[in-house]
Write an enzyme that holds these catalytic residues in place. Structure first.
Site, PDB file in Angstrom:
ATOM      1  N   GLU A 145       0.862  -1.180   0.000  1.00  0.00           N
ATOM      2  CA  GLU A 145       0.000   0.000   0.000  1.00  0.00           C
ATOM      3  C   GLU A 145       0.902   1.236   0.000  1.00  0.00           C
ATOM      4  O   GLU A 145       1.787   1.371   0.857  1.00  0.00           O
ATOM      5  CB  GLU A 145      -0.907  -0.025   1.244  1.00  0.00           C
ATOM      6  CG  GLU A 145      -1.807   1.184   1.314  1.00  0.00           C
ATOM      7  CD  GLU A 145      -3.157   0.892   1.970  1.00  0.00           C
ATOM      8  OE1 GLU A 145      -3.486  -0.281   2.202  1.00  0.00           O
ATOM      9  OE2 GLU A 145      -3.878   1.870   2.228  1.00  0.00           O
ATOM     10  N   ASN A 166      -3.425  -1.693   7.501  1.00  0.00           N
ATOM     11  CA  ASN A 166      -4.727  -2.261   7.138  1.00  0.00           C
ATOM     12  C   ASN A 166      -4.495  -3.778   7.124  1.00  0.00           C
ATOM     13  O   ASN A 166      -4.252  -4.383   6.093  1.00  0.00           O
ATOM     14  CB  ASN A 166      -5.177  -1.768   5.764  1.00  0.00           C
ATOM     15  CG  ASN A 166      -5.384  -0.255   5.788  1.00  0.00           C
ATOM     16  OD1 ASN A 166      -5.988   0.284   6.723  1.00  0.00           O
ATOM     17  ND2 ASN A 166      -4.868   0.435   4.788  1.00  0.00           N
ATOM     18  N   LYS A 226      -4.328  -0.244  13.860  1.00  0.00           N
ATOM     19  CA  LYS A 226      -5.175   0.802  13.275  1.00  0.00           C
ATOM     20  C   LYS A 226      -6.600   0.357  13.543  1.00  0.00           C
ATOM     21  O   LYS A 226      -7.060  -0.641  12.985  1.00  0.00           O
ATOM     22  CB  LYS A 226      -4.906   0.884  11.774  1.00  0.00           C
ATOM     23  CG  LYS A 226      -5.866   1.779  10.995  1.00  0.00           C
ATOM     24  CD  LYS A 226      -5.444   1.872   9.523  1.00  0.00           C
ATOM     25  CE  LYS A 226      -6.395   2.744   8.713  1.00  0.00           C
ATOM     26  NZ  LYS A 226      -5.968   2.906   7.319  1.00  0.00           N
ATOM     27  N   GLU A 243     -10.877   4.473   8.869  1.00  0.00           N
ATOM     28  CA  GLU A 243     -11.026   4.107   7.458  1.00  0.00           C
ATOM     29  C   GLU A 243     -11.566   2.686   7.290  1.00  0.00           C
ATOM     30  O   GLU A 243     -11.058   1.890   6.505  1.00  0.00           O
ATOM     31  CB  GLU A 243      -9.685   4.259   6.730  1.00  0.00           C
ATOM     32  CG  GLU A 243      -9.175   5.688   6.757  1.00  0.00           C
ATOM     33  CD  GLU A 243      -7.907   5.917   5.941  1.00  0.00           C
ATOM     34  OE1 GLU A 243      -7.102   4.978   5.800  1.00  0.00           O
ATOM     35  OE2 GLU A 243      -7.737   7.045   5.439  1.00  0.00           O
ATOM     36  N   LYS A 268       0.386  10.691  13.533  1.00  0.00           N
ATOM     37  CA  LYS A 268       1.029  11.225  12.318  1.00  0.00           C
ATOM     38  C   LYS A 268       1.500  12.650  12.583  1.00  0.00           C
ATOM     39  O   LYS A 268       0.888  13.372  13.375  1.00  0.00           O
ATOM     40  CB  LYS A 268       0.037  11.224  11.155  1.00  0.00           C
ATOM     41  CG  LYS A 268      -0.273   9.833  10.648  1.00  0.00           C
ATOM     42  CD  LYS A 268      -1.096   9.866   9.371  1.00  0.00           C
ATOM     43  CE  LYS A 268      -1.421   8.440   8.940  1.00  0.00           C
ATOM     44  NZ  LYS A 268      -2.142   8.372   7.657  1.00  0.00           N
ATOM     45  N   ASP A 276      -3.066  14.248   6.989  1.00  0.00           N
ATOM     46  CA  ASP A 276      -2.530  12.995   6.434  1.00  0.00           C
ATOM     47  C   ASP A 276      -1.289  13.192   5.568  1.00  0.00           C
ATOM     48  O   ASP A 276      -1.390  13.140   4.349  1.00  0.00           O
ATOM     49  CB  ASP A 276      -3.623  12.310   5.603  1.00  0.00           C
ATOM     50  CG  ASP A 276      -3.254  10.885   5.262  1.00  0.00           C
ATOM     51  OD1 ASP A 276      -2.234  10.411   5.764  1.00  0.00           O
ATOM     52  OD2 ASP A 276      -3.996  10.257   4.496  1.00  0.00           O
ATOM     53  N   GLU A 334       3.854   9.231  -0.591  1.00  0.00           N
ATOM     54  CA  GLU A 334       2.492   9.108  -1.125  1.00  0.00           C
ATOM     55  C   GLU A 334       1.981  10.421  -1.710  1.00  0.00           C
ATOM     56  O   GLU A 334       1.416  10.448  -2.794  1.00  0.00           O
ATOM     57  CB  GLU A 334       1.556   8.629  -0.003  1.00  0.00           C
ATOM     58  CG  GLU A 334       0.094   8.614  -0.396  1.00  0.00           C
ATOM     59  CD  GLU A 334      -0.824   8.148   0.729  1.00  0.00           C
ATOM     60  OE1 GLU A 334      -0.328   7.759   1.806  1.00  0.00           O
ATOM     61  OE2 GLU A 334      -2.051   8.161   0.507  1.00  0.00           O
ATOM     62  N   TRP A 374     -12.776  13.102   1.557  1.00  0.00           N
ATOM     63  CA  TRP A 374     -11.795  12.547   0.631  1.00  0.00           C
ATOM     64  C   TRP A 374     -11.758  13.365  -0.661  1.00  0.00           C
ATOM     65  O   TRP A 374     -11.212  12.915  -1.670  1.00  0.00           O
ATOM     66  CB  TRP A 374     -12.102  11.063   0.322  1.00  0.00           C
ATOM     67  CG  TRP A 374     -11.749  10.146   1.461  1.00  0.00           C
ATOM     68  CD1 TRP A 374     -11.079  10.488   2.595  1.00  0.00           C
ATOM     69  CD2 TRP A 374     -12.028   8.741   1.575  1.00  0.00           C
ATOM     70  NE1 TRP A 374     -10.924   9.387   3.414  1.00  0.00           N
ATOM     71  CE2 TRP A 374     -11.493   8.304   2.816  1.00  0.00           C
ATOM     72  CE3 TRP A 374     -12.683   7.800   0.760  1.00  0.00           C
ATOM     73  CZ2 TRP A 374     -11.604   6.977   3.256  1.00  0.00           C
ATOM     74  CZ3 TRP A 374     -12.777   6.483   1.201  1.00  0.00           C
ATOM     75  CH2 TRP A 374     -12.245   6.079   2.433  1.00  0.00           C
TER      76      TRP A 374
HETATM   77  C1  BDP Z   1      -3.344   7.285   4.156  1.00  0.00           C
HETATM   78  C2  BDP Z   1      -3.169   6.318   3.050  1.00  0.00           C
HETATM   79  C3  BDP Z   1      -3.810   4.987   3.303  1.00  0.00           C
HETATM   80  C4  BDP Z   1      -3.386   4.473   4.669  1.00  0.00           C
HETATM   81  C5  BDP Z   1      -3.744   5.497   5.713  1.00  0.00           C
HETATM   82  C6  BDP Z   1      -3.244   5.136   7.093  1.00  0.00           C
HETATM   83  O1  BDP Z   1      -3.705   6.882   1.868  1.00  0.00           O
HETATM   84  O2  BDP Z   1      -3.413   4.115   2.290  1.00  0.00           O
HETATM   85  O3  BDP Z   1      -4.000   3.263   4.951  1.00  0.00           O
HETATM   86  O4  BDP Z   1      -3.145   6.727   5.405  1.00  0.00           O
HETATM   87  O5  BDP Z   1      -2.253   5.732   7.505  1.00  0.00           O
HETATM   88  O6  BDP Z   1      -2.354   8.250   4.002  1.00  0.00           O
HETATM   89  O7  BDP Z   1      -3.817   4.297   7.763  1.00  0.00           O
END
Ligand code: BDP
Length: 687
Positions: free
Chosen positions: A137, A185, A262, A266, A334, A339, A367, A531
């Protein structure tokens, strides 16, 4: 015979031309003399330290180096001290770090004597977002080095072990001592016996380099692996399932680090599915790990589509639980409240949880920063965050000090970086992306280092010709003509990306296409609003920006005084964050004395020019770089420049529909049509 000679010459020549594929990272130096190592005892870590010194020694030929593992009042954790002929550390890992540091000093021409050097964070961890089928990912450098998408996904080959050893060595050379092997995830399967066996095989290799393995786990694992039909943390059968699982893991991996989780984020399951809190969930699993010394890293990356400001939610959810977590839980935050954007203010949670250990999560994989196509040295971004003053416990409560135990007593200290590593020969896709892996390790050890220092080291280690004598004329020329400008480019690169992507506090302007290119217009009805870019930029005829003051979401109130008032007041809010905290009219005068619209245009224009400058510079450096890395980087810089143009044109043409203002006459006008950009996948435009 002649033909053989010709082929031989050709091979020698081509190996010169193509000598560097980047696989050796910053560990290219070989020894120039012998060294006599006196380890005083034998162990795999000490043997390794000895081996490294022998193969990389560039100090006085025939010198003696003693290893001395003993308590020392100046040394903490895995720290070490370098004295003439001696490395002293409390732990064997400390000796290995000392050996690497000594060689780095030899290679970069720094003094080889230190007073004690101690790591600021006890756990310095890479988070691999690797899926069990081998995909990654947000990975842009090939497939996983740990998992494969084959029927024999779980077998371990000699080639695997070799690669893991190289990976372990690279990490150890910068002090990284932990690796989370799978995606946050998380597939519940990671806790099945078959995958645990593979994790054990990886742990067995990485242990030699002082690296502990950790796993990301799915909160609902019991329900998916034949356990109770609920994952309710207060259900005793669930707690027992986790206890049994912990026991099973530690039987296989006695030094297992713990879990990364996590939850309720999401779409991932979590305690809230059962009406329980983050603390209930984290504590139950932490209790299962406790007897074995394991920890839980519980992520604070939570937000829901109904919250009117995603940037404020983690704080709202976690502050009420401050002090409620058990002592082997650490909350992983974070760096920014949204993000991993090109620029965000630090997360207001940092420093605000005073009775709960916190750890930072940086994203090494780019990313949102051009992925493996753009040269963006992230050290400056992390430095900005680490050195930001939260004021949560008075002046000087920087993010670094609020997370390393200096401001609040923390039983556990840690820092994580989302890895940018894959099966690509050069590991990271872009040769310069290696610098981000390197910088993460260096800052995790010592957040006081400057990005200039780190870039300097990395360039020397990665590009210097080791046969050139330090202090020689040739070296002086290399420093002047290669090192200095390349360092300048690296140090400028993140600000350049901010300029051409989202300057002045703008954020999340990405298109639907995997967060690569611009899409400020992207807002289909079936996509949750948080989003979509319009949720964040809020451009309209009146102006642009997210109002997080008291008139808006009031998320600014989550910061401590005097920072809160400084950010809330448009006159004192730094320009870098102005549209993060304020919705401002197009004719608002920014600090540079021009209208907001003009300033936005100048930033995008500057970003594109900066990338053109990087290209021009690199083209003058051919004589200093092997052909393979030169050409590869040249192509990447070209792509970056073309992408920067797409970013500028897309954002300016789109926002102009609202501002209804002309471009300033000294800004180069866009070359694309908005219509075209809106209907084309940005990854395809410049490929
Ligand atoms: C976002 C990403 C996603 C991650 C998420 C996370 O787009 O793929 O799963 O963060 O940190 O930046 O859990």
């Amino acid at each position: 015979m002649k033909r053989f000679v010709a082929i031989f010459i050709l091979l020698c020549f081509s190996s010169f031309l193509y000598a560097e594929d980047g696989h050796q990272l910053w560990l290219r130096a070989h020894n120039t003399g012998t060294v006599r190592v006196q380890p005083h005892r034998r162990s795999s870590l000490l043997n390794l330290a000895e081996h490294e010194l022998r193969t990389g020694w560039r100090g006085k030929p025939g010198a003696v180096v003693q290893f001395n593992v003993k308590p020392d009042k100046d040394i903490k954790g895995d720290g070490f001290k370098l004295e003439c002929g001696r490395i002293t550390a409390r732990t064997e890992a400390g000796i290995l770090y000392g050996a690497f540091d000594l060689m780095r000093r030899q290679q970069t021409g720094q003094s080889t004597i230190t007073i004690a050097t101690n790591p600021s964070y006890e756990r310095r961890i890479l988070n691999h977002w690797d899926n069990l089928n081998g995909s990654i990912e947000r990975g842009y450098a090939g497939r996983s080095i740990f998992w494969r998408n084959e029927k024999d996904s779980l077998t371990v080959t000699d080639a695997d072990r070799t690669l893991w050893r190289e990976y372990g060595r690279a990490n150890a050379s910068v002090g990284i001592n932990g690796a989370v092997l799978n995606n946050v995830n998380a597939s519940p399967l990671i806790l099945s016996v078959a995958y645990l066996k593979k994790a054990k095989a990886i742990a067995d290799v990485l242990r030699t380099y002082g690296i502990k393995v950790y796993l990301s786990v799915n909160f609902a694992s019991p329900t998916r692996l034949g356990g109770p039909s609920t994952a309710d943390p207060l259900n005793p059968a669930v707690a027992q399932w986790w206890q049994a699982k912990a026991k099973e893991i530690y039987r296989m991996i006695p030094d297992f680090g713990g879990f990364l989780i996590k939850a309720n984020s999401e779409g991932q399951p979590g305690p809230q599915n059962y009406g329980r809190s983050h603390a209930d969930g984290a504590n139950m699993i932490a209790d299962a790990l406790k007897p074995f010394g394991g920890i839980v890293m519980w992520r604070a990356f939570v937000y829901s589509s109904t919250n009117k400001d995603r940037a404020g939610q983690a704080y709202q959810e976690f502050v009420p639980f401050d002090g409620k977590f058990h002592d082997n839980v650490i909350v992983q935050v974070k760096n920014g409240p949204v993000d991993f954007q090109p620029r965000e203010p630090f997360s207001p949670l940092l420093g605000a949880l005073k009775k709960t250990p916190l750890m930072l999560e940086f994203q090494i994989t780019q990313e949102y920063l051009g992925q493996s196509n753009h040269l963006v040295f992230l050290s400056t971004m992390w430095e900005e965050c680490l050195k930001s003053d939260t004021y949560q416990a008075g002046v000087g409560s920087t993010v670094a000090r609020c997370t390393d135990g200096s401001v609040y007593p923390q039983k556990i200290t840690a820092i994580a970086g989302v890895a940018n590593i894959g099966l690509d020969t050069n590991w990271c896709g872009h040769h310069f992306a290696q610098a981000n892996w390197y910088a993460f390790g260096r800052l995790a050890w010592n957040p006081e280092l400057t990005s200039a220092q780190i870039a300097d080291e990395w360039i020397r280690l990665t590009f210097a010709d080791y046969d050139t004598q330090s202090g020689s004329q040739k070296m002086a020329r290399w420093e002047q003509e290669f090192l200095k400008p390349v360092k300048g480019m690296m140090l400028e690169s993140r600000e350049a990306a901010v300029n051409y992507m989202m300057p002045l506090g703008l954020h999340h302007l990405f298109s639907a296409y995997e967060h690569y290119g611009p899409g400020p217009w992207f807002a289909p009805k079936n996509v949750r609003p948080d989003w979509t870019p319009p949720y964040y930029h809020k451009a309209d005829s009146a102006g642009i920006g997210f109002d997080r003051t008291i008139q808006g979401s009031n998320s600014v109130s989550q910061y401590s005084e005097p920072l809160r008032s400084r950010l809330a007041n448009v006159q004192t809010c730094p320009d870098e964050y102005i549209l993060w905290f304020h919705h401002l009219p197009w004719d608002f005068k920014t600090k540079r004395g021009v209208t907001l619209w003009d300033d936005i245009c100048y930033h995008y224009d500057k970003g594109v020019k900066q990338t053109a400058g990087f290209q021009t510079l690199w083209n003058t450096l051919q004589e200093y770089v092997d052909t393979q890395r030169f050409i590869h980087t040249q192509a990447k810089l070209q792509r970056q420049h073309l992408d920067a143009q797409v970013w500028k044109d897309a954002c300016l043409l789109y926002f102009q529909q609202f501002s209804k203002r002309p471009f300033p006459s000294d800004v180069i006008p866009p070359i694309y049509q908005l219509e075209y950009l809106m209907h084309t996948d940005p990854r395809r435009i410049t490929e």
